[in-house]
Each structure stands twice: as C-alpha cells, then as structure tokens.
Design a protein around this motif. Structure first.
Motif, PDB file in Angstrom:
ATOM      1  N   GLU A   1       0.870  -1.185   0.000  1.00  0.00           N
ATOM      2  CA  GLU A   1       0.000   0.000   0.000  1.00  0.00           C
ATOM      3  C   GLU A   1       0.903   1.230   0.000  1.00  0.00           C
ATOM      4  O   GLU A   1       1.257   1.774   1.048  1.00  0.00           O
TER       5      GLU A   1
ATOM      6  N   LEU B   1      -0.171   6.560   5.006  1.00  0.00           N
ATOM      7  CA  LEU B   1      -0.888   5.621   4.149  1.00  0.00           C
ATOM      8  C   LEU B   1      -1.641   4.566   4.960  1.00  0.00           C
ATOM      9  O   LEU B   1      -1.624   4.572   6.188  1.00  0.00           O
ATOM     10  N   GLY B   2      -2.311   3.667   4.230  1.00  0.00           N
ATOM     11  CA  GLY B   2      -3.222   2.714   4.850  1.00  0.00           C
ATOM     12  C   GLY B   2      -2.555   1.457   5.382  1.00  0.00           C
ATOM     13  O   GLY B   2      -1.340   1.266   5.303  1.00  0.00           O
TER      14      GLY B   2
ATOM     15  N   ILE C   1      -4.595   8.743   4.472  1.00  0.00           N
ATOM     16  CA  ILE C   1      -5.429   7.901   3.625  1.00  0.00           C
ATOM     17  C   ILE C   1      -5.764   6.621   4.366  1.00  0.00           C
ATOM     18  O   ILE C   1      -4.870   5.921   4.852  1.00  0.00           O
ATOM     19  N   CYS C   2      -7.062   6.314   4.484  1.00  0.00           N
ATOM     20  CA  CYS C   2      -7.569   5.111   5.150  1.00  0.00           C
ATOM     21  C   CYS C   2      -7.072   5.058   6.602  1.00  0.00           C
ATOM     22  O   CYS C   2      -7.493   5.860   7.416  1.00  0.00           O
TER      23      CYS C   2
ATOM     24  N   HIS D   1     -13.135   1.948  -1.905  1.00  0.00           N
ATOM     25  CA  HIS D   1     -13.272   1.873  -0.450  1.00  0.00           C
ATOM     26  C   HIS D   1     -12.720   0.524   0.004  1.00  0.00           C
ATOM     27  O   HIS D   1     -12.963  -0.506  -0.633  1.00  0.00           O
ATOM     28  N   TRP D   2     -11.979   0.554   1.140  1.00  0.00           N
ATOM     29  CA  TRP D   2     -11.413  -0.710   1.630  1.00  0.00           C
ATOM     30  C   TRP D   2     -11.141  -0.553   3.124  1.00  0.00           C
ATOM     31  O   TRP D   2     -10.019  -0.302   3.540  1.00  0.00           O
ATOM     32  N   HIS D   3     -12.171  -0.684   3.932  1.00  0.00           N
ATOM     33  CA  HIS D   3     -11.977  -0.503   5.374  1.00  0.00           C
ATOM     34  C   HIS D   3     -13.112  -1.169   6.144  1.00  0.00           C
ATOM     35  O   HIS D   3     -14.197  -1.411   5.607  1.00  0.00           O
TER      36      HIS D   3
ATOM     37  N   HIS E   1      -9.572   5.282  -0.844  1.00  0.00           N
ATOM     38  CA  HIS E   1      -8.250   5.186  -1.463  1.00  0.00           C
ATOM     39  C   HIS E   1      -8.214   5.972  -2.769  1.00  0.00           C
ATOM     40  O   HIS E   1      -8.523   5.447  -3.839  1.00  0.00           O
TER      41      HIS E   1
ATOM     42  N   GLU F   1      -5.457   7.015  -3.970  1.00  0.00           N
ATOM     43  CA  GLU F   1      -4.131   6.791  -4.532  1.00  0.00           C
ATOM     44  C   GLU F   1      -4.001   5.519  -5.352  1.00  0.00           C
ATOM     45  O   GLU F   1      -2.970   5.281  -5.996  1.00  0.00           O
ATOM     46  N   VAL F   2      -5.034   4.675  -5.336  1.00  0.00           N
ATOM     47  CA  VAL F   2      -4.911   3.350  -5.942  1.00  0.00           C
ATOM     48  C   VAL F   2      -4.556   3.460  -7.426  1.00  0.00           C
ATOM     49  O   VAL F   2      -5.121   4.255  -8.169  1.00  0.00           O
TER      50      VAL F   2
ATOM     51  N   TRP G   1      -2.928  -5.906  -4.034  1.00  0.00           N
ATOM     52  CA  TRP G   1      -3.884  -5.827  -2.939  1.00  0.00           C
ATOM     53  C   TRP G   1      -4.749  -7.085  -2.888  1.00  0.00           C
ATOM     54  O   TRP G   1      -5.032  -7.607  -1.800  1.00  0.00           O
TER      55      TRP G   1
END
Length: 237
Positions: free
Chosen positions: A20, A59-60, A94-95, A142-144, A180, A182-183, A191
């Motif tokens: 990440e 970062l995440g 981020i995240c 989204h990833w959380h 995210h 930045e992905v 990921w």
C-alpha cells in the motif's frame, strides 16, 4: 516562482503495509518536481517524518489505531502525530492514515458495522472550497472496516452510502480521506493477493473487484491528480 515553491521538495510517505504505497500519486509528485521518501511504520524511526515541515502522507494498512497493545509502535506514531497536527504541519491521511488523524484530534475510531470494500461514488458535501469536488460522479475505492467520529473543528467533505464520515479537512493543511484516492489501476492485483484472507472472510467477490478496477481505476487516476494538486497548492506554511 512555481505554485509549489513554498513547499520543501520531498514528500515523506509513511507506509504500514509494503504494497500500500502512493500508487498513482507517486508519478504525480514526480511530475510536479517533488521527490518521494518512504518510511516503514514498525521498522523505521518515524520521528523525522512526523516532524517534517513539508508534506507528510500517512498511508493505509489493515491494523486498527486502537491496537496499540499488539502494535506498540502505533502509540509513538499517535503521539508524534498529535504534535504535528497541533503545529498545523501539512498532512494527508489515507484510510488508516485518516483514522490516525481523527484519533490524534480526539475523535473516536472504532470497528464499523460493515466492511466497505469496493468501488462506489462519494456523496460530496456542499461546503466552501471542498477540495474533493473534482471527484463528483467518480467511483473511488473503499477498503476498510473501521470508521471514526468527526473531530471537533473538522469540516466534513464526503460521505458514502455505508459510512457518513468519509473525508474531512482541518484548515488548509490537514486532509483525511477514508477512501483510497491513490490506488493505481495497474497494481491493484498486489492488494487482491495480499488481502486475500480479509476478502474471503468478508465474502467479497475478487473477480468483481478486479473487473471494477479495470472499469473505474483509469478514470480515477487523473482526477486524483487534480485533487492532490489543488490540496498542496493551498497549503500554508
């Protein structure tokens, strides 16, 4: 004089997970004339990164801000971040980075009612000079599983259909994004491999996540560049 001569020419980025990284934003910073230096949380001494007067990006990662007993480095990170935010030094989270900012500002961070993993558009708030307005009608990743309360004196910038607090800003120098931005579309496979346990436990269809990335990722990247460009232009040292 360029628009960014007021900022030191290196971006410091704090990673909590090897894959990440800054993603598509790394090339954006290079194109704007910046260098990038990474710090690995839990391994490197983060003092320099958090005391840096230029832009530091957090970062995440898959850990929670409240897991300081299992990950003692988090407490030092939080303590350093509190000082940084008190000095109003330019910071983008981020995240997990956004959750750390919320926690350092005194807000509650906690496990949410549902995993939010996948692509969807934000509900942007109609506030003055919202830096996220270029993301209107744009799918973001989204990833959380954790969420946070809105810190005092923060301006809510965006929500989603699952969580109301997706992004906030404090002044012009502090920006927190739960999603995210930045992905990079061509590296998301890292990921999908690295988070396979989380994805399977959450019953996420990996093939759909991959297909959505192909559909939406390339559209997000130039808009993400605009958002970040606008943010750093308005930073005041």
């Amino acid at each position: 004089m360029t628009a960014f001569e007021h900022l030191p020419k290196t971006i410091y980025a704090i990673q909590h997970l090897a894959f990440e990284d800054l993603g598509s934003l790394e090339d954006v910073f290079y194109q704007l004339g910046f260098r990038v230096r990474y710090f690995e949380a839990g391994i490197d001494d983060l003092t320099k990164a958090y005391q840096y007067e230029g832009l530091t990006i957090i970062l995440g990662g898959p850990i929670g801000v409240y897991e300081t007993e299992d990950y003692p480095f988090l407490q030092q990170e939080i303590d350093l971040l509190k000082v940084r935010l008190d000095k109003n030094l330019p910071t983008l989270g981020i995240c997990l980075g956004a959750q750390l900012i919320a926690h350092a500002l005194g807000a509650r961070v906690y496990a949410g009612h549902a995993k939010e993993i996948g692509w969807s558009a934000l509900q942007l708030r109609l506030v003055k000079d919202n830096p996220l307005l270029p993301l209107a009608n744009t799918q973001v990743l989204h990833w959380h599983g954790d969420t946070f309360d809105l810190p005092e004196n923060a301006t809510l910038l965006a929500s989603s259909s699952v969580y109301s607090n997706q992004a906030f800003q404090v002044g012009k120098n502090i920006l927190a994004l739960q999603f995210h931005i930045e992905v990079a579309s061509d590296t998301l496979e890292k990921w999908l491999i690295g988070h396979t346990c989380e994805l399977r436990k959450a019953n996420i269809e990996i093939s759909k996540l991959r297909a959505d990335n192909q559909n939406f990722g390339h559209h997000l990247e130039p808009i993400a560049a605009i958002v970040v460009n606008n943010f750093i232009q308005h930073i005041k040292l």
